[in-house]
Design an enzyme around this catalytic site. Structure first.
Site, PDB file in Angstrom:
ATOM      1  N   GLY A 149       0.811  -1.450  -7.168  1.00  0.00           N
ATOM      2  CA  GLY A 149       0.389  -1.189  -5.809  1.00  0.00           C
ATOM      3  C   GLY A 149      -0.407  -2.366  -5.276  1.00  0.00           C
ATOM      4  N   GLY A 150      -0.239  -2.628  -3.987  1.00  0.00           N
ATOM      5  CA  GLY A 150      -0.966  -3.756  -3.395  1.00  0.00           C
ATOM      6  C   GLY A 150      -0.418  -5.082  -3.853  1.00  0.00           C
ATOM      7  N   ASP A 151      -1.321  -5.968  -4.293  1.00  0.00           N
ATOM      8  CA  ASP A 151      -0.954  -7.307  -4.748  1.00  0.00           C
ATOM      9  C   ASP A 151      -1.351  -7.475  -6.208  1.00  0.00           C
ATOM     10  OD1 ASP A 151      -0.309 -10.302  -3.808  1.00  0.00           O
ATOM     11  OD2 ASP A 151      -2.014 -10.328  -5.186  1.00  0.00           O
ATOM     12  N   LYS A 157      -2.201   4.185 -13.883  1.00  0.00           N
ATOM     13  CA  LYS A 157      -3.540   3.603 -13.868  1.00  0.00           C
ATOM     14  C   LYS A 157      -4.252   4.188 -12.655  1.00  0.00           C
ATOM     15  CE  LYS A 157      -4.757   0.530 -16.065  1.00  0.00           C
ATOM     16  NZ  LYS A 157      -4.539  -0.896 -15.847  1.00  0.00           N
ATOM     17  N   GLY A 177      -3.560   4.695   2.993  1.00  0.00           N
ATOM     18  CA  GLY A 177      -3.270   3.765   4.074  1.00  0.00           C
ATOM     19  C   GLY A 177      -1.810   3.371   4.152  1.00  0.00           C
ATOM     20  N   THR A 220      -1.971  -6.698   0.115  1.00  0.00           N
ATOM     21  CA  THR A 220      -3.059  -5.995  -0.554  1.00  0.00           C
ATOM     22  C   THR A 220      -3.648  -4.917   0.349  1.00  0.00           C
ATOM     23  OG1 THR A 220      -5.081  -6.307  -1.850  1.00  0.00           O
ATOM     24  CG2 THR A 220      -4.872  -7.579   0.178  1.00  0.00           C
ATOM     25  N   MET A 240     -11.170   1.067  -4.735  1.00  0.00           N
ATOM     26  CA  MET A 240     -11.418   2.019  -5.832  1.00  0.00           C
ATOM     27  C   MET A 240     -12.868   2.489  -5.855  1.00  0.00           C
ATOM     28  SD  MET A 240      -9.123   0.090  -8.763  1.00  0.00           S
ATOM     29  CE  MET A 240      -9.685  -1.566  -8.323  1.00  0.00           C
ATOM     30  N   PRO A 267       0.789  -1.235   0.000  1.00  0.00           N
ATOM     31  CA  PRO A 267       0.000   0.000   0.000  1.00  0.00           C
ATOM     32  C   PRO A 267       0.820   1.285   0.000  1.00  0.00           C
ATOM     33  CG  PRO A 267       0.129  -0.876   2.203  1.00  0.00           C
ATOM     34  CD  PRO A 267       0.828  -1.873   1.320  1.00  0.00           C
ATOM     35  N   ASP A 309       3.017   1.471 -11.489  1.00  0.00           N
ATOM     36  CA  ASP A 309       1.769   2.212 -11.419  1.00  0.00           C
ATOM     37  C   ASP A 309       1.999   3.590 -10.821  1.00  0.00           C
ATOM     38  OD1 ASP A 309       0.433   0.049 -12.442  1.00  0.00           O
ATOM     39  OD2 ASP A 309      -0.370  -0.628 -10.520  1.00  0.00           O
TER      40      ASP A 309
END
Length: 474
Positions: free
Chosen positions: A304-306, A273, A415, A334, A386, A228, A251
């Site tokens: 970003g994330g997973d 994105k 976060g 994630t 999102m 994150p 990203d």
């Protein structure tokens, strides 16, 4: 000032080594020497239970009593590991008289040889020494390198040692061998060993050995989850891959702190994105991955994330597989897990939520495909990705399908990052609260009874914004 020490790796197999001392430090030294194949003689009036066990099994010879100089007879190396400075100095003096190398633990001045901090990966060893002057620094560097050197390096070292005769026969000149190793180590063999595919790695090695020196190296792509935003949440594997990459396709929402960990000379390409502003299409991202991998580059698709949680990672792997490009996936933490944790919200709770649903709601079309009756059920947690732009519609549909307007929510913006904000309230006023506090993407929405716990369990950043939601039922 250059170190006066000359680094040497000693072969102690079948050779006598004396350890003086019977406590924990002597035990640690003796066991390391046994692993190296040394014949260990251990001298001390009393020894630990573990050392006594080794002596009982015949793994070490116990010389009982105070130190005697003749204990050094026939020894190749001695280690003084007692808590008595006079005894340690006596061992050092006796070793000096016999021209035997002596290490006195934590006493650089009395030692004629230093035992470095070591990292072992199979037959490969990395030794770090501060000359005995700053052992804690050497230990710190060892721990740092331990995390950066993958265990599969040991398997790679074993493969190269086993195949050394073939390599030297195929490439008799040093320059040829150097170019071969450059191609081999940048190719698929190390990656296959990381993936625990030794037979495939050996086939690739044999193929590489048969290639001419001007054959281009095949590239590969790693899909890497950046988490994150907090760089401390990256996995060790992600850090290693970022340090090996030639090209980074990242990203827009990958944090600057994470990008600072990327190899300095890697080419960075932002493939933004972001909701409402896709300046690089998914098809263009596919084309970039293929272009650089076909050119022999090590490509990281940094998300970003997973990659496999609303990251379109599956689509990208299908494209790579269809083109015959080698790939791997490095999972990331994630947003649902990280944002909830940093907001103090447990996604599941024995009293309030026995399940959690991960949902994406970035456009009207995606809202129309969701199973609203099941999403509106009580005693579960919804983690909505999102969803900032569609909060009105999301709230209305949940309430229309039975979710109570008083259901707590927590909206986590940025976060895990220094600028994190958490907005709390109830489902009835979700959209209004978000607009009042001007919540922007990236933000994760958590809906469910557990969201109320953000008020009492928050620990990172500022306290949640908004009035306290209804108290949870006991």
């Amino acid at each position: 000032m250059a170190s006066p020490l000359f680094p040497v790796f000693a072969d102690l197999r079948g050779r006598d080594v004396l350890v003086v001392g019977g406590g924990a430090v002597a035990q640690r030294k003796a066991e390391a020497l046994l692993e190296a194949g040394a014949r260990v003689r251990l001298g001390a009036p009393e020894i630990s239970a573990a050392l006594s066990h080794h002596a009982g099994e015949g793994r070490i010879q116990h010389l009982q009593g105070p130190f005697q100089a003749h204990w050094l007879d026939g020894a190749w190396l001695a280690i003084a590991a007692t808590d008595d400075q006079a005894v340690n100095q006596a061992v050092a003096d006796a070793g000096e008289a016999r021209r035997i190398w002596v290490n006195v633990v934590d006493d650089a001045q009395a030692s004629s040889v230093q035992i470095p901090a070591r990292i072992e990966r199979g037959p490969l060893q990395v030794a770090i020494s501060s000359g005995g002057g700053a052992p804690m620094l050497a230990r710190h560097l060892r721990e740092k390198l331990e995390s950066e050197l993958d265990e599969s390096i040991g398997a790679l070292a074993e493969l190269l040692a086993r195949e050394r005769p073939r390599i030297r026969a195929r490439f008799p000149q040093t320059g040829q061998r150097r170019r071969f190793f450059d191609r081999l180590l940048a190719g698929p063999v190390p990656n296959l060993l990381r993936q625990r595919q030794p037979l495939a790695a050996e086939r690739e090695f044999s193929a590489a050995l048969g290639e001419s020196s001007d054959t281009g190296t095949r590239g590969y792509v790693a899909l890497v989850g950046a988490g994150p935003g907090d760089p401390g949440l990256l996995t060790l594997r992600a850090l290693r891959v970022l340090n090996e990459a030639d090209v980074i396709l990242h990203d827009r929402l990958v944090s600057k702190d994470v990008l600072q960990l990327v190899r300095r000379d890697a080419q960075r390409i932002e493939v933004g994105k972001q909701a409402g502003n896709h300046h690089t299409t998914q098809q263009q991202i596919h084309a970039l991955m293929l272009e650089h991998a076909r050119a022999g580059k090590r490509v990281v698709r940094l998300k970003g994330g997973d990659p496999f949680v609303f990251g379109r990672g599956g689509e990208e792997l299908e494209v790579l597989r269809a083109d015959g490009i080698e790939f791997e996936v490095v999972p990331g933490i994630t947003a649902a897990l990280a944002c909830a944790a940093y907001a103090g919200v447990p996604l599941t709770h024995r009293d309030h939520a026995q399940s959690v649903r991960l949902v994406t709601a970035h456009c009207k079309d995606s809202l129309d495909t969701l199973d609203w009756p099941s999403l509106a059920l009580e005693r579960q947690t919804l983690a909505v990705y999102m969803g900032v732009a569609g909060l009105d519609a999301l709230r209305d549909r949940l309430i229309a399908h039975g979710r109570a307007p008083s259901t707590p929510f927590a909206l986590v913006e940025n976060g895990s990052r220094p600028e994190q904000r958490v907005v709390v309230g109830t489902l009835a006023d979700l959209a209004e609260r978000a607009r009042h506090h001007e919540v922007q993407s990236p933000a994760l929405l958590i809906v469910g009874e557990v969201a109320a716990l953000a008020q009492t369990l928050h620990w990172f950043g500022t306290a949640p914004l908004g009035e306290a939601p209804l108290a949870l039922a006991a």
